[in-house]
Design a protein around this motif. Structure first.
Motif, short mmCIF file in Angstrom:
data_model
loop_
_atom_site.label_atom_id
_atom_site.label_comp_id
_atom_site.label_asym_id
_atom_site.label_seq_id
_atom_site.Cartn_x
_atom_site.Cartn_y
_atom_site.Cartn_z
N THR A 394 0.84 -1.09 0.12
CA THR A 394 0.02 0.08 0.16
C THR A 394 0.77 1.13 0.09
OG1 THR A 394 -0.22 0.01 2.39
CG2 THR A 394 -2.00 -1.15 1.16
N LEU A 395 2.05 1.11 -0.02
CA LEU A 395 2.92 2.33 0.03
C LEU A 395 3.78 2.34 -1.43
CD1 LEU A 395 4.82 2.48 3.73
CD2 LEU A 395 2.75 3.58 2.65
N LEU A 396 3.08 1.67 -2.31
CA LEU A 396 3.68 1.96 -3.67
C LEU A 396 3.06 2.80 -4.45
CD1 LEU A 396 5.70 0.33 -5.87
CD2 LEU A 396 4.09 -0.99 -6.33
N ASP A 397 1.82 3.30 -3.94
CA ASP A 397 1.14 4.05 -4.69
C ASP A 397 1.96 5.32 -5.28
OD1 ASP A 397 -0.81 6.67 -5.31
OD2 ASP A 397 -2.44 4.94 -4.98
N GLU A 398 1.81 5.88 -6.68
CA GLU A 398 2.40 6.75 -7.01
C GLU A 398 2.38 8.13 -6.10
OE1 GLU A 398 1.28 7.95 -10.78
OE2 GLU A 398 -0.74 7.41 -10.49
N HIS A 399 1.39 8.27 -5.57
CA HIS A 399 1.13 9.59 -4.99
C HIS A 399 1.74 9.49 -3.41
CE1 HIS A 399 -1.26 11.03 -7.98
NE2 HIS A 399 -2.05 10.20 -8.11
N ARG A 400 2.22 8.52 -3.05
CA ARG A 400 2.60 8.02 -1.68
C ARG A 400 4.30 8.31 -1.54
NH1 ARG A 400 -1.21 6.00 2.48
NH2 ARG A 400 -0.08 7.90 3.28
N PHE A 401 4.54 9.26 -0.52
CA PHE A 401 5.97 9.49 -0.23
C PHE A 401 6.59 9.97 -1.34
CE2 PHE A 401 5.29 6.54 3.16
CZ PHE A 401 5.98 7.34 4.22
N PRO A 447 -10.15 16.00 6.69
CA PRO A 447 -11.33 16.73 5.95
C PRO A 447 -11.54 15.88 4.64
CG PRO A 447 -9.30 18.28 5.83
CD PRO A 447 -9.06 16.97 6.97
N ALA A 448 -10.33 15.35 4.16
CA ALA A 448 -10.42 14.60 2.80
C ALA A 448 -9.51 13.49 2.57
CB ALA A 448 -10.22 15.68 1.85
N ALA A 449 -9.85 12.31 3.59
CA ALA A 449 -8.73 11.43 3.73
C ALA A 449 -8.38 10.77 2.60
CB ALA A 449 -9.43 10.44 4.73
N PHE A 450 -9.30 10.75 1.61
CA PHE A 450 -8.93 9.72 0.25
C PHE A 450 -8.21 10.73 -0.83
CE2 PHE A 450 -12.75 7.82 2.19
CZ PHE A 450 -12.05 6.74 2.43
N ASP A 451 -7.97 11.99 -0.85
CA ASP A 451 -7.26 12.84 -1.50
C ASP A 451 -5.64 12.59 -1.33
OD1 ASP A 451 -9.56 13.94 -2.38
OD2 ASP A 451 -9.35 15.90 -1.32
N SER A 452 -4.89 12.77 -2.27
CA SER A 452 -3.51 12.47 -2.16
C SER A 452 -2.89 13.55 -1.37
CB SER A 452 -2.74 12.44 -3.66
OG SER A 452 -3.20 13.73 -4.13
N SER A 453 -3.72 14.56 -1.45
CA SER A 453 -2.96 15.71 -0.35
C SER A 453 -2.90 15.08 1.28
CB SER A 453 -3.73 16.91 -0.59
OG SER A 453 -5.06 16.87 -0.47
N SER A 454 -4.19 14.73 1.47
CA SER A 454 -4.32 14.17 2.91
C SER A 454 -3.31 12.96 3.34
CB SER A 454 -5.78 13.90 3.17
OG SER A 454 -5.95 13.42 4.46
N ARG A 455 -3.15 12.16 2.30
CA ARG A 455 -2.20 10.93 2.58
C ARG A 455 -0.92 11.49 2.53
NH1 ARG A 455 -5.67 8.69 -1.19
NH2 ARG A 455 -3.91 8.48 -3.05
N GLY A 456 -0.57 12.58 1.61
CA GLY A 456 0.85 13.04 1.68
C GLY A 456 1.07 13.96 2.98
N ALA A 457 0.06 14.37 3.58
CA ALA A 457 0.21 15.06 4.87
C ALA A 457 0.73 13.94 5.93
CB ALA A 457 -0.87 15.63 5.27
N VAL A 458 0.08 12.80 5.75
CA VAL A 458 0.71 11.59 6.84
C VAL A 458 2.31 11.33 6.42
CG1 VAL A 458 0.35 9.70 7.82
CG2 VAL A 458 -1.61 11.04 7.26
#
Length: 471
Positions: A394-401, A447-458
């Motif tokens: 689940t950390l392979l997504d192109e938008h993660r890290f 506020p928008a957990a499924f957005d790449s910006s929210s995951r990016g914040a984590v």
């Protein structure tokens, strides 16, 4: 003849119609997990040909505490003040929302370096799979396997498929790859049945699902969650983690009958229905699942909800509780409590899919610390099942890290968790000095957990720890 032009109003109506169609197809449940945990689009990652830089020692080491990257036990120790300073700016990111619970520990010494709301009950989402993994590894040996049997029915020509809670039993044909590595095959079971029957015809296959009890869906699951690409009804008998066929993305509405149909097809065709095995029936054939260690890793890396729920029921069976959602949740809680990990009674399932699940974030850190501890070596599959940032799962997504957080690629192993309003991650990382840290973060008002910006914040929270020596 001139073609009519599309007016702006028509364009608006067309866009609205498309949005409604997509919403209807994905459903609210798909919205709850969608791509954030790769649950809506199941992962099919080729086996790595080589380890990414910094993780070779983890992947090959058979002893000692695994590291996310090449950790050095003599590395300078971070301080609470240093960790707090490193996280300060990232914790204010509005994409996380106003409420973040979390902890950071020095894995080598167990020193608490950061704590925020860690004792409060929060929705864990799929980070709850850490708890299920630890519980099943505590009550089962990593080499244990679960059996699926076929026994003789009470009439000639009748056989009974008796499920034993093997979630990855496969309907793949002979010579074809199974969806899950090391999975047992229905075709092998059918071959043993044919040999036992010595050519006698099979007219009916009954499916005995009595190993599990209670409702097949958990409180807090939506009607759109089953069947979906990320969940099915939870039954003791299934193939390919609740699918009608190995290559299906949407899971089955009747996973127990799907398994019966697969057996019937392998036996040359027979009617299929639900039933019960006669007491003392002759065993015609038996096969065993992949080892528990493999099932745990598959559950963790792909964030597979169905495997998680079946493994939670195996905890219930091992501790003499009902193999139901309620019994499994109680079993996981009691098993972890006996190891000093207190999650309370707020879990209602084993996967974290339910919107009703609640645990203290501290339980995630405690579970990881127990796994890193050399005295708990049987929990090692929990660690090897963690995804590697920028590498797999689940950390392979192109938008993660990505972006500034890309510095953490290869240095973080973690389990993600995402539901509506919830974005979290818990795992291990190596900081800039080479110190191994354990972390858990859950933003339960994102506020928008499924957005790449929210995951990016984590991701940015975690990357801040990788980037600093925190002294």
């Amino acid at each position: 003849m001139a073609r009519p032009r599309t007016t702006p109003a028509r364009l608006v109506l067309l866009v609205l119609a498309l949005l409604l169609a997509v919403t209807g197809y994905l459903g609210v449940g798909a919205g709850r997990q969608f791509l954030a945990d790769r649950a809506f689009t199941p992962i099919r990652v080729p086996a790595p040909t080589a380890a990414p830089p910094g993780v070779a020692s983890l992947l090959s080491s058979a002893s000692g505490p695994p590291a996310a990257a090449a950790a050095r036990p003599d590395a300078p120790a971070p301080t609470p003040a240093g960790v707090a300073a490193a996280l300060a700016d990232e914790l204010t990111d509005p994409e996380l929302g106003p409420s973040v619970a979390g902890q950071v520990f020095d894995a080598g010494t167990g020193t608490l370096l950061f704590d925020q709301r860690s004792a409060e009950q929060v929705a864990p989402a799929s980070t709850a799979k850490l708890l299920t993994a630890a519980a099943v590894l505590a009550v089962r040996q990593p080499t244990d396997r679960f059996s699926t049997r076929v026994v003789a029915g009470d009439q000639p020509g009748v056989v009974v498929l008796v499920g034993g809670g093997d979630p990855t039993l496969s309907a793949a044909g002979p010579g074809k790859p199974t969806r899950y590595a090391e999975a047992a095959r229905i075709t092998d079971l059918a071959a043993r049945v044919r040999a036992s029957l010595a050519g006698a015809r099979v007219d009916q296959v009954l499916v005995d699902d009595s190993a599990f009890t209670g409702p097949a869906t958990a409180p807090g699951w939506g009607t759109e969650d089953t069947p979906s690409a990320y969940a099915s009804l939870i039954t003791a008998t299934m193939v390919d983690a609740g699918r009608d066929a190995p290559d299906d993305e949407i899971r089955s509405a009747e996973p127990d009958l799907a398994a019966g149909n697969a057996l019937a097809a392998a036996l040359g065709g027979a009617a299929v229905s639900r039933g019960s095995a006669p007491a003392g029936a002759k065993v015609l054939g038996q096969i065993r699942s992949a080892p528990v260690s493999v099932l745990v890793e598959q559950m963790m890396r792909a964030s597979d909800n169905v495997i998680a729920e079946v493994l939670a029921r195996q905890v219930a069976i091992a501790t003499s509780r009902p193999a139901s959602f309620e019994g499994a949740a109680a079993a996981v809680s009691a098993t972890l409590a006996s190891a000093g990990i207190k999650i309370g009674d707020g879990m209602v399932d084993g996967s974290g899919l339910s919107v009703l699940d609640r645990i203290p974030a501290a339980a995630l850190s405690a579970t990881l610390l127990a796994a890193v501890n050399g005295k708990q070596s049987r929990l090692r599959p929990l660690l090897s099942g963690l995804s590697i940032a920028g590498w797999d799962g689940t950390l392979l997504d192109e938008h993660r890290f990505s972006g500034p957080a890309a510095i953490a690629a290869g240095s973080v192993r973690a389990k993600t968790g995402t539901l509506t309003g919830v974005s979290g991650m818990a795992g291990l990382l190596t900081d800039a000095d080479g110190r191994l840290l354990v972390f858990s973060f859950v933003a339960d008002q994102a506020p928008a957990a499924f957005d790449s910006s929210s995951r990016g914040a984590v991701d940015n929270l975690v990357a801040a720890l990788v980037r600093c020596g925190c002294r």
